[in-house]
Design a protein around this motif. Sequence first.
Motif, PDB file in Angstrom:
ATOM      1  N   PRO A 489       5.787  -2.416   2.478  1.00 47.17           N
ATOM      2  CA  PRO A 489       6.366  -2.531   0.910  1.00 47.17           C
ATOM      3  C   PRO A 489       5.144  -2.720   0.027  1.00 47.17           C
ATOM      4  O   PRO A 489       3.989  -2.933   0.427  1.00 47.17           O
ATOM      5  CB  PRO A 489       6.822  -3.934   1.293  1.00 47.17           C
ATOM      6  CG  PRO A 489       7.271  -4.274   2.600  1.00 47.17           C
ATOM      7  CD  PRO A 489       6.012  -3.630   3.314  1.00 47.17           C
ATOM      8  N   SER A 490       5.688  -2.162  -1.089  1.00 47.84           N
ATOM      9  CA  SER A 490       4.528  -1.988  -2.348  1.00 47.84           C
ATOM     10  C   SER A 490       3.852  -3.203  -2.475  1.00 47.84           C
ATOM     11  O   SER A 490       2.814  -3.382  -3.146  1.00 47.84           O
ATOM     12  CB  SER A 490       5.253  -1.293  -3.510  1.00 47.84           C
ATOM     13  OG  SER A 490       6.018  -2.277  -3.841  1.00 47.84           O
ATOM     14  N   TRP A 491       4.434  -4.369  -2.443  1.00 46.17           N
ATOM     15  CA  TRP A 491       3.856  -5.745  -2.679  1.00 46.17           C
ATOM     16  C   TRP A 491       2.745  -6.143  -1.501  1.00 46.17           C
ATOM     17  O   TRP A 491       2.344  -7.318  -1.745  1.00 46.17           O
ATOM     18  CB  TRP A 491       5.093  -6.866  -2.965  1.00 46.17           C
ATOM     19  CG  TRP A 491       6.089  -6.777  -1.616  1.00 46.17           C
ATOM     20  CD1 TRP A 491       5.773  -7.397  -0.610  1.00 46.17           C
ATOM     21  CD2 TRP A 491       7.284  -6.432  -1.603  1.00 46.17           C
ATOM     22  NE1 TRP A 491       7.017  -7.219   0.369  1.00 46.17           N
ATOM     23  CE2 TRP A 491       7.745  -6.352  -0.396  1.00 46.17           C
ATOM     24  CE3 TRP A 491       8.148  -5.765  -3.038  1.00 46.17           C
ATOM     25  CZ2 TRP A 491       9.358  -6.169  -0.402  1.00 46.17           C
ATOM     26  CZ3 TRP A 491       9.594  -5.282  -2.225  1.00 46.17           C
ATOM     27  CH2 TRP A 491      10.019  -5.707  -1.105  1.00 46.17           C
ATOM     28  N   THR A 492       2.625  -5.659  -0.603  1.00 49.56           N
ATOM     29  CA  THR A 492       1.783  -5.892   0.531  1.00 49.56           C
ATOM     30  C   THR A 492       0.498  -6.018  -0.058  1.00 49.56           C
ATOM     31  O   THR A 492      -0.062  -5.039  -0.758  1.00 49.56           O
ATOM     32  CB  THR A 492       1.851  -5.260   1.916  1.00 49.56           C
ATOM     33  OG1 THR A 492       3.363  -5.093   2.185  1.00 49.56           O
ATOM     34  CG2 THR A 492       0.939  -5.479   2.884  1.00 49.56           C
ATOM     35  N   SER A 493      -0.307  -7.127   0.497  1.00 48.29           N
ATOM     36  CA  SER A 493      -1.734  -7.105   0.030  1.00 48.29           C
ATOM     37  C   SER A 493      -2.591  -7.451   1.182  1.00 48.29           C
ATOM     38  O   SER A 493      -2.338  -8.452   1.832  1.00 48.29           O
ATOM     39  CB  SER A 493      -1.904  -8.149  -1.046  1.00 48.29           C
ATOM     40  OG  SER A 493      -3.341  -8.628  -1.298  1.00 48.29           O
ATOM     41  N   ASN A 494      -3.759  -6.656   1.734  1.00 46.50           N
ATOM     42  CA  ASN A 494      -4.413  -6.702   2.756  1.00 46.50           C
ATOM     43  C   ASN A 494      -3.448  -6.782   4.333  1.00 46.50           C
ATOM     44  O   ASN A 494      -3.870  -7.485   5.103  1.00 46.50           O
ATOM     45  CB  ASN A 494      -5.116  -8.182   2.947  1.00 46.50           C
ATOM     46  CG  ASN A 494      -5.869  -8.471   1.295  1.00 46.50           C
ATOM     47  OD1 ASN A 494      -6.075  -7.459   1.012  1.00 46.50           O
ATOM     48  ND2 ASN A 494      -6.094  -9.570   1.336  1.00 46.50           N
ATOM     49  N   GLY A 495      -2.272  -6.038   4.188  1.00 47.02           N
ATOM     50  CA  GLY A 495      -1.595  -5.805   5.580  1.00 47.02           C
ATOM     51  C   GLY A 495      -2.592  -5.273   6.526  1.00 47.02           C
ATOM     52  O   GLY A 495      -3.479  -4.303   6.454  1.00 47.02           O
ATOM     53  N   THR A 496      -2.135  -5.600   7.739  1.00 47.53           N
ATOM     54  CA  THR A 496      -3.013  -5.284   8.953  1.00 47.53           C
ATOM     55  C   THR A 496      -1.903  -4.910  10.068  1.00 47.53           C
ATOM     56  O   THR A 496      -0.727  -5.311  10.065  1.00 47.53           O
ATOM     57  CB  THR A 496      -3.864  -6.349   9.557  1.00 47.53           C
ATOM     58  OG1 THR A 496      -3.029  -7.577   9.839  1.00 47.53           O
ATOM     59  CG2 THR A 496      -4.837  -6.742   8.577  1.00 47.53           C
ATOM     60  N   VAL A 497      -2.366  -4.236  10.914  1.00 48.16           N
ATOM     61  CA  VAL A 497      -1.506  -3.718  12.129  1.00 48.16           C
ATOM     62  C   VAL A 497      -2.766  -3.654  13.239  1.00 48.16           C
ATOM     63  O   VAL A 497      -3.736  -3.414  13.313  1.00 48.16           O
ATOM     64  CB  VAL A 497      -0.994  -2.241  12.114  1.00 48.16           C
ATOM     65  CG1 VAL A 497      -2.104  -1.327  11.765  1.00 48.16           C
ATOM     66  CG2 VAL A 497       0.012  -2.077  13.033  1.00 48.16           C
ATOM     67  N   ALA A 498      -1.698  -4.213  14.569  1.00 43.14           N
ATOM     68  CA  ALA A 498      -2.780  -4.240  15.950  1.00 43.14           C
ATOM     69  C   ALA A 498      -1.596  -3.672  16.715  1.00 43.14           C
ATOM     70  O   ALA A 498      -0.336  -4.003  16.562  1.00 43.14           O
ATOM     71  CB  ALA A 498      -3.076  -5.700  16.092  1.00 43.14           C
ATOM     72  N   VAL A 499      -2.314  -2.671  17.495  1.00 44.69           N
ATOM     73  CA  VAL A 499      -1.511  -2.075  18.723  1.00 44.69           C
ATOM     74  C   VAL A 499      -1.842  -2.726  20.055  1.00 44.69           C
ATOM     75  O   VAL A 499      -3.216  -2.560  20.335  1.00 44.69           O
ATOM     76  CB  VAL A 499      -1.587  -0.561  18.440  1.00 44.69           C
ATOM     77  CG1 VAL A 499      -0.716   0.010  19.634  1.00 44.69           C
ATOM     78  CG2 VAL A 499      -1.086  -0.311  17.227  1.00 44.69           C
ATOM     79  N   ASN A 500      -1.048  -3.141  20.877  1.00 46.21           N
ATOM     80  CA  ASN A 500      -1.250  -3.504  22.122  1.00 46.21           C
ATOM     81  C   ASN A 500      -2.314  -4.457  22.073  1.00 46.21           C
ATOM     82  O   ASN A 500      -3.387  -4.297  23.156  1.00 46.21           O
ATOM     83  CB  ASN A 500      -1.657  -2.452  23.059  1.00 46.21           C
ATOM     84  CG  ASN A 500      -0.444  -1.490  23.243  1.00 46.21           C
ATOM     85  OD1 ASN A 500       0.719  -1.980  23.336  1.00 46.21           O
ATOM     86  ND2 ASN A 500      -0.441  -0.295  23.701  1.00 46.21           N
TER      87      ASN A 500
END
Length: 672
Positions: A489-500
Amino acid sequence: MSTIASLAHLSLFVAVCVGQTASRLAPKKYLSLPLGTVKPAGWLSDRVNPGQLSLLCLKVQAAGLAGHQREFYNYVSDGDWTGGSSAYSDLEEAGSYWFNGLVPTGVLANDASIQNQTQQFLEYVLDHQDSTGWIGPEVNTTKARYLWGRLLPHLIDPSIVCLGETKADPSQADRVVGAIWKFIQLANTMLDNDEGLEDWGRSRWEEFALTLQWIYDNYPNGQEDLLLNMMHKLKITGFPWEDIFAEANFPKTATEGLTSPFGDLAWHGVNVAEGLKALAVSYRFTQNKTELDIASAGWDIVFQYHGRPSGSFAADEYLAGLEAARGSELCMVVETMFSGSYLYQVIGDLKYADRVERITYNALPATLTGDMWSRQYLQQQNQIAAKNMNPDPFPRDGSYSNVFGLEPNYPCCTVNHPQGWPKFISNAFVLTPDKRSLVHVYLGPYSVNATLANNNHVAVTVDTLYPFSDTLTTTITADKPFKYYVRIPSWTSNGTVAVNNGAAHPVSPSNGLHSVAVEAGTTKITLNLPAEITTEERPHGAIAVHRGPLHYAYDIPRSQTVLARNTQQPLAVDLEFDATAAWQYAIDPSTLTFHAGTPESGKLPSPVFDSGLSPFTISVTACPIVWDVAGDTFASAPPESPACTGSPVNITLSPYGTTKLRISEFPVYSAT
Ligand SMILES: *[C@@H]1O[C@H](CO)[C@@H](O)[C@H](O)[C@H]1NC(C)=O
Ligand SMILES: *[C@@H]1O[C@H](CO)[C@@H](O)[C@H](O)[C@H]1NC(C)=O
Ligand SMILES: *[C@@H]1O[C@H](CO)[C@@H](O)[C@H](O)[C@H]1NC(C)=O
Ligand SMILES: *[C@@H]1O[C@H](CO)[C@@H](O)[C@H](O)[C@H]1NC(C)=O
Ligand SMILES: *[C@@H]1O[C@H](CO)[C@@H](O)[C@H](O)[C@H]1NC(C)=O
Ligand SMILES: *[C@@H]1O[C@H](CO)[C@@H](O)[C@H](O)[C@H]1NC(C)=O
């Protein structure tokens, strides 16, 4: 009339000449999945763990007014569309609305009783189709036949689901398709003879075109030309949405006292909500890309001049400007959600998905009681009472419009509101046109089981309390590698993603989507999507408060009075709410502080959309002020630069959807 008819033929001629040989309906950017593919969270039968939002809402909805109205509500309790004897039933739309919302509710809540009701309804309707092909309560009567009540979006799609594809017997689907084709042939003749359209049908022409496109995509029967010809005829005889949304014509204020160059109904809230998608619907058969630009600008202009912090826009029957005491109709809320989902699928712009999510998690639950037995006709951003209004703040709606009840003001929202949640859930995932990739559009808890191109069986479960949490854990099992997309979403700030269980990395969305290369086997994706508190400027120097998908409001303590109770169904009550504490505050925006509670059980309370139940809150320093009541029932405009009349206090703001009385557009002051 002859001019219109010849224009229709000219336009058809152009379409046929410039059309591609393979497909003359332009492709959508993303494909929707069949109803039932996307389910609200995987613990459907797990009554011990009602912690996840969507299922919760679906179950509450199925257990509330939506799921029970056929048992007692006169507009839909008969074997057909009839019931009420008021002028409202002239268009005979109640049964179609009800069917449109209840088929997906029954499938997604896995509710056998609702599925039985929709099936009985459909069988009755098909059994009573007349020899001309007409479907509906006008059969064997002298009642005028209007197409609108028969054309609701995806009326056909749910019919197929209801009677055909949920059963093993494909001849049932043939029966539905056969009946629908007979009706389409009749409607085509009626259009040629200038019959069956009145102003509601003409303003909502895109709904019929959408239905025809569904038939074109799924059961064209070799009649593609006839379908395209009908779509052109509908557009040419319908409201000119490209002109209605044009800057020069569009109303920039509340519309009472203004004259629409296109007739009153062009500025009618629900017509506008449906018309938002009209140019995207017509782009598919005209292949005119300019129409997509007009659809996009139309979306923006509506929210610029009539938008609400709840995500919706204001129309208390007709477009109503920006003042916080004006109303937004429930039908408009659910139709805007549906239009936005369609616009996202055709155009792929993040702004549609962001707004649909905001409307769904704010405007929709705010206007229903927590148990979903009572609904308003109109909600207000600043709503200090829900009662028979004196004076009435809604120039062209009744004084009873913001009462929570069975059918305040008009019955249409009683039968139309059930489409909101299940269509949102169904559209929460889409496919890329090559069918190799899944796209997670609306964030929340789901399970999806789909077969992608190359016979790739894929199952996805999303475990989250979103929007009452920033974290989503997605587990995917796949036969073969594929690319998985999730909306950021456009309101996300400092979003992160981790895989496995790997390290968390910043999300890197392209056109609003972050992609993950999923291997065969099991993949786990952990998303963390925090957001800053933001404020939105509103009229009179007031502000509205947001964080992530949720808009926040002061939840005014309330008393409740039962105004009426249905004689056959005692749970269907009309409720008056009155404030029992002060609501006259100015806030100091520099003190807004977010508090992320986590439910101890790891579950959300059920129902979650009611006072005091949200784990997320915002605190703010506020001071008491003088703020007048208009008449005895609604707040006047927020006072500008008000003086504090007492010592500052610390007040709590709650998600707007959990509040039934509220202030959400605040005057500001500075504590320092
Ligand atoms: C389905 O509805 C019909 C008509 O109301 C009723 O007779 C039947 O018992 C219902 N069946 C189930 C399984 O609920
Ligand atoms: C309409 O009336 C005719 C003649 O009475 C009858 O045969 C037919 O079954 C009726 N159709 C429906 C759908 O009720
Ligand atoms: C495309 O649509 C725009 C906006 O309605 C219109 O002005 C233009 O003439 C159309 N182009 C064609 C080729 O029809
Ligand atoms: C997905 O659907 C297939 C076919 O209906 C079924 O065999 C499988 O068990 C389902 N998988 C999940 C994870 O639900
Ligand atoms: C994002 O990161 C910046 C820089 O570290 C920080 O100031 C800000 O508070 C963070 N915002 C959120 C919502 O986490
Ligand atoms: C305001 O109230 C919240 C919630 O009770 C609390 O966490 C916060 O510390 C309070 N703020 C001030 C300035 O007292």
